[in-house]
Motif scaffolding. Structure first.
Motif, PDB file in Angstrom:
ATOM      1  N   LEU A   1       9.369  54.194  29.598  1.00 31.56           N
ATOM      2  CA  LEU A   1       8.788  52.878  29.868  1.00 31.56           C
ATOM      3  C   LEU A   1       7.390  53.011  30.456  1.00 31.56           C
ATOM      4  N   VAL A   2       7.200  53.987  31.331  1.00 32.84           N
ATOM      5  CA  VAL A   2       5.886  54.194  31.947  1.00 32.84           C
ATOM      6  C   VAL A   2       4.852  54.536  30.880  1.00 32.84           C
ATOM      7  N   GLU A   3       5.244  55.337  29.910  1.00 33.30           N
ATOM      8  CA  GLU A   3       4.313  55.700  28.825  1.00 33.30           C
ATOM      9  C   GLU A   3       3.885  54.462  28.050  1.00 33.30           C
ATOM     10  N   LYS A   4       4.816  53.544  27.819  1.00 32.99           N
ATOM     11  CA  LYS A   4       4.469  52.285  27.142  1.00 32.99           C
ATOM     12  C   LYS A   4       3.536  51.448  28.001  1.00 32.99           C
ATOM     13  N   ALA A   5       3.785  51.439  29.298  1.00 30.35           N
ATOM     14  CA  ALA A   5       2.940  50.668  30.208  1.00 30.35           C
ATOM     15  C   ALA A   5       1.524  51.218  30.235  1.00 30.35           C
ATOM     16  N   LEU A   6       1.397  52.542  30.233  1.00 35.79           N
ATOM     17  CA  LEU A   6       0.076  53.155  30.253  1.00 35.79           C
ATOM     18  C   LEU A   6      -0.694  52.887  28.965  1.00 35.79           C
ATOM     19  N   ALA A   7       0.043  52.733  27.870  1.00 39.76           N
ATOM     20  CA  ALA A   7      -0.607  52.469  26.586  1.00 39.76           C
ATOM     21  C   ALA A   7      -1.102  51.029  26.484  1.00 39.76           C
TER      22      ALA A   7
ATOM     23  N   PRO B   1      -1.652  48.547  29.531  1.00 43.46           N
ATOM     24  CA  PRO B   1      -1.500  48.143  30.934  1.00 43.46           C
ATOM     25  C   PRO B   1      -1.668  46.654  31.182  1.00 43.46           C
ATOM     26  N   TYR B   2      -2.435  45.958  30.336  1.00 42.26           N
ATOM     27  CA  TYR B   2      -2.709  44.545  30.600  1.00 42.26           C
ATOM     28  C   TYR B   2      -1.784  43.590  29.822  1.00 42.26           C
ATOM     29  N   THR B   3      -0.963  44.132  28.941  1.00 38.68           N
ATOM     30  CA  THR B   3      -0.077  43.269  28.158  1.00 38.68           C
ATOM     31  C   THR B   3       1.395  43.646  28.284  1.00 38.68           C
ATOM     32  N   PHE B   4       1.673  44.805  28.878  1.00 38.86           N
ATOM     33  CA  PHE B   4       3.032  45.331  28.916  1.00 38.86           C
ATOM     34  C   PHE B   4       4.009  44.370  29.583  1.00 38.86           C
ATOM     35  N   VAL B   5       3.625  43.817  30.716  1.00 41.92           N
ATOM     36  CA  VAL B   5       4.510  42.911  31.457  1.00 41.92           C
ATOM     37  C   VAL B   5       4.760  41.635  30.667  1.00 41.92           C
ATOM     38  N   ASP B   6       3.702  41.063  30.116  1.00 40.90           N
ATOM     39  CA  ASP B   6       3.862  39.834  29.327  1.00 40.90           C
ATOM     40  C   ASP B   6       4.748  40.056  28.109  1.00 40.90           C
ATOM     41  N   GLU B   7       4.608  41.203  27.478  1.00 42.59           N
ATOM     42  CA  GLU B   7       5.426  41.506  26.295  1.00 42.59           C
ATOM     43  C   GLU B   7       6.902  41.602  26.662  1.00 42.59           C
ATOM     44  N   GLY B   8       7.200  42.209  27.815  1.00 46.93           N
ATOM     45  CA  GLY B   8       8.589  42.305  28.258  1.00 46.93           C
ATOM     46  C   GLY B   8       9.181  40.939  28.542  1.00 46.93           C
ATOM     47  N   ALA B   9       8.406  40.072  29.203  1.00 47.54           N
ATOM     48  CA  ALA B   9       8.888  38.721  29.492  1.00 47.54           C
ATOM     49  C   ALA B   9       9.090  37.932  28.210  1.00 47.54           C
ATOM     50  N   GLU B  10       8.177  38.069  27.275  1.00 46.70           N
ATOM     51  CA  GLU B  10       8.262  37.332  26.011  1.00 46.70           C
ATOM     52  C   GLU B  10       9.501  37.737  25.224  1.00 46.70           C
ATOM     53  N   GLU B  11       9.786  39.018  25.214  1.00 49.73           N
ATOM     54  CA  GLU B  11      10.965  39.510  24.479  1.00 49.73           C
ATOM     55  C   GLU B  11      12.252  38.895  25.023  1.00 49.73           C
ATOM     56  N   TYR B  12      12.427  38.911  26.339  1.00 47.10           N
ATOM     57  CA  TYR B  12      13.649  38.392  26.947  1.00 47.10           C
ATOM     58  C   TYR B  12      13.706  36.869  26.883  1.00 47.10           C
ATOM     59  N   ALA B  13      12.540  36.218  26.956  1.00 49.28           N
ATOM     60  CA  ALA B  13      12.517  34.752  26.999  1.00 49.28           C
ATOM     61  C   ALA B  13      12.925  34.116  25.679  1.00 49.28           C
TER      62      ALA B  13
ATOM     63  N   ALA C   1       0.503  42.898  46.626  1.00 53.32           N
ATOM     64  CA  ALA C   1       1.689  43.667  46.997  1.00 53.32           C
ATOM     65  C   ALA C   1       2.464  44.177  45.794  1.00 53.32           C
ATOM     66  N   PHE C   2       2.072  43.807  44.589  1.00 49.64           N
ATOM     67  CA  PHE C   2       2.813  44.201  43.390  1.00 49.64           C
ATOM     68  C   PHE C   2       2.069  45.296  42.634  1.00 49.64           C
ATOM     69  N   ALA C   3       2.830  46.115  41.897  1.00 53.12           N
ATOM     70  CA  ALA C   3       2.254  47.222  41.138  1.00 53.12           C
ATOM     71  C   ALA C   3       1.474  46.698  39.933  1.00 53.12           C
ATOM     72  N   GLY C   4       0.621  47.573  39.411  1.00 56.32           N
ATOM     73  CA  GLY C   4      -0.116  47.211  38.204  1.00 56.32           C
ATOM     74  C   GLY C   4      -1.587  46.991  38.473  1.00 56.32           C
ATOM     75  N   PRO C   5      -2.333  46.617  37.427  1.00 54.95           N
ATOM     76  CA  PRO C   5      -3.763  46.367  37.591  1.00 54.95           C
ATOM     77  C   PRO C   5      -4.015  45.147  38.458  1.00 54.95           C
ATOM     78  N   PRO C   6      -5.265  44.945  38.898  1.00 53.12           N
ATOM     79  CA  PRO C   6      -5.562  43.793  39.763  1.00 53.12           C
ATOM     80  C   PRO C   6      -5.113  42.482  39.141  1.00 53.12           C
ATOM     81  N   GLY C   7      -4.415  41.674  39.925  1.00 51.40           N
ATOM     82  CA  GLY C   7      -3.965  40.381  39.428  1.00 51.40           C
ATOM     83  C   GLY C   7      -5.102  39.371  39.451  1.00 51.40           C
ATOM     84  N   GLY C   8      -4.983  38.362  38.606  1.00 44.20           N
ATOM     85  CA  GLY C   8      -6.010  37.333  38.556  1.00 44.20           C
ATOM     86  C   GLY C   8      -5.914  36.309  39.662  1.00 44.20           C
ATOM     87  N   GLY C   9      -4.737  36.228  40.294  1.00 49.36           N
ATOM     88  CA  GLY C   9      -4.557  35.249  41.367  1.00 49.36           C
ATOM     89  C   GLY C   9      -4.533  33.823  40.876  1.00 49.36           C
ATOM     90  N   ARG C  10      -4.520  32.899  41.802  1.00 53.11           N
ATOM     91  CA  ARG C  10      -4.495  31.471  41.492  1.00 53.11           C
ATOM     92  C   ARG C  10      -5.800  30.829  41.935  1.00 53.11           C
TER      93      ARG C  10
END
Length: 264
Positions: free
Chosen positions: A68-74, A76-88, A248-257
């Motif tokens: 999973l980490v290898e996929k995330a490194l490939a 980094p900016y879309t990995f989380v969204d792709e996981g959420a989209e798949e399950y949703a 406080a969360f892992a990953g690249p810098p968040g965009g915030g609100r």
């Protein structure tokens, strides 16, 4: 060595509260947009279910987690969204069952983890207590987005103590993820909890400090509110800079609100 029992108990309580909220939601509410751009209520729960699965792999199958980490490194900016989209894509009842099953399995794995064990993660390796804390932080933060979309308020609890502590401990990570050198000296952080008690971190005589409500600090470090809308005070240039980049969360810098209209 930290005993993970309390934070695991609090993670379960936080998850159960959010579960009760979405279990009573209709299909229309599951499809509502949340404050996270492009994410519906279903995406929020999907993300929690997906990340619980990642955590379970980290605890029980390190080799599977490394894949999973290898996929995330490939990506980094879309990995989380792709996981959420798949399950949703699942129907709400299916998704809810998947989230319940995954978090129950993770709870069991964390409670049974050998004392002193450390598990791989997207950042530094984590103990069972740290893993549970990270999951509680995410559950609380994404639960806020869900509550906002459904139109209810989830009052703060003493469980925020875990989120606040994580926010303090990830100070240097926040600097590093923005390509900045962390300050050499610790800050003093004094936060007022929901019950009026003060949660303090760092040396009392630290020249730079952050003070304010614990809820506001937790909203800041999970990037659920803009600094301009929070009652946090920073004394010292480095502490002031931290409040602009805290994460406080892992990953690249968040965009915030963005700030609320009229605050900046």
């Amino acid at each position: 060595m930290a005993d993970p029992t309390r934070v695991i108990d609090d993670l379960c309580a936080e998850s159960d509260g959010l579960d009760r909220l979405v279990a009573g939601a209709g299909a229309e509410q599951w499809g509502r947009e949340t404050p996270a751009a492009g994410w519906t209520v279903a995406h929020q729960i999907a993300h929690l279910a997906w990340t619980d699965r990642s955590a379970l792999l980290a605890v029980t199958d390190p080799d599977g987690f490394r894949a999973l980490v290898e996929k995330a490194l490939a990506a980094p900016y879309t990995f989380v969204d792709e996981g959420a989209e798949e399950y949703a894509r699942s129907a709400p009842a299916e998704l809810l069952a998947r989230w319940r099953e995954g978090r129950a399995a993770l709870e069991k794995a964390l409670r049974e983890a050998p004392a002193g064990a450390r598990f791989p993660w997207y950042g530094p390796p984590m103990s069972a207590a740290s893993m549970a804390t990270a999951r509680l932080m995410e559950t609380w933060a994404h639960g806020l987005d869900v509550a906002d979309a459904i139109g209810v308020t989830r009052p703060p609890t003493d469980r925020l103590r875990h989120v606040a502590r994580l926010g303090v401990r990830t100070r240097d990570f926040a600097y590093a993820t923005h390509g900045l050198t962390p300050p050499a000296d610790p800050f003093r952080v004094e936060l007022t909890g929901p019950g009026g008690e003060v949660w303090a971190y760092g040396p009392e005589d630290a020249p730079q400090r952050v003070t304010g409500p614990a809820l506001d600090f937790c909203l800041l470090v999970t990037q659920r509110a803009h600094r301009a809308d929070l009652a946090l005070t920073a004394d010292g240039p480095d502490a002031d800079r931290w409040l602009d980049i805290a994460q406080a969360f892992a990953g690249p810098p968040g965009g915030g609100r963005p700030p609320k209209e009229g605050t900046r």
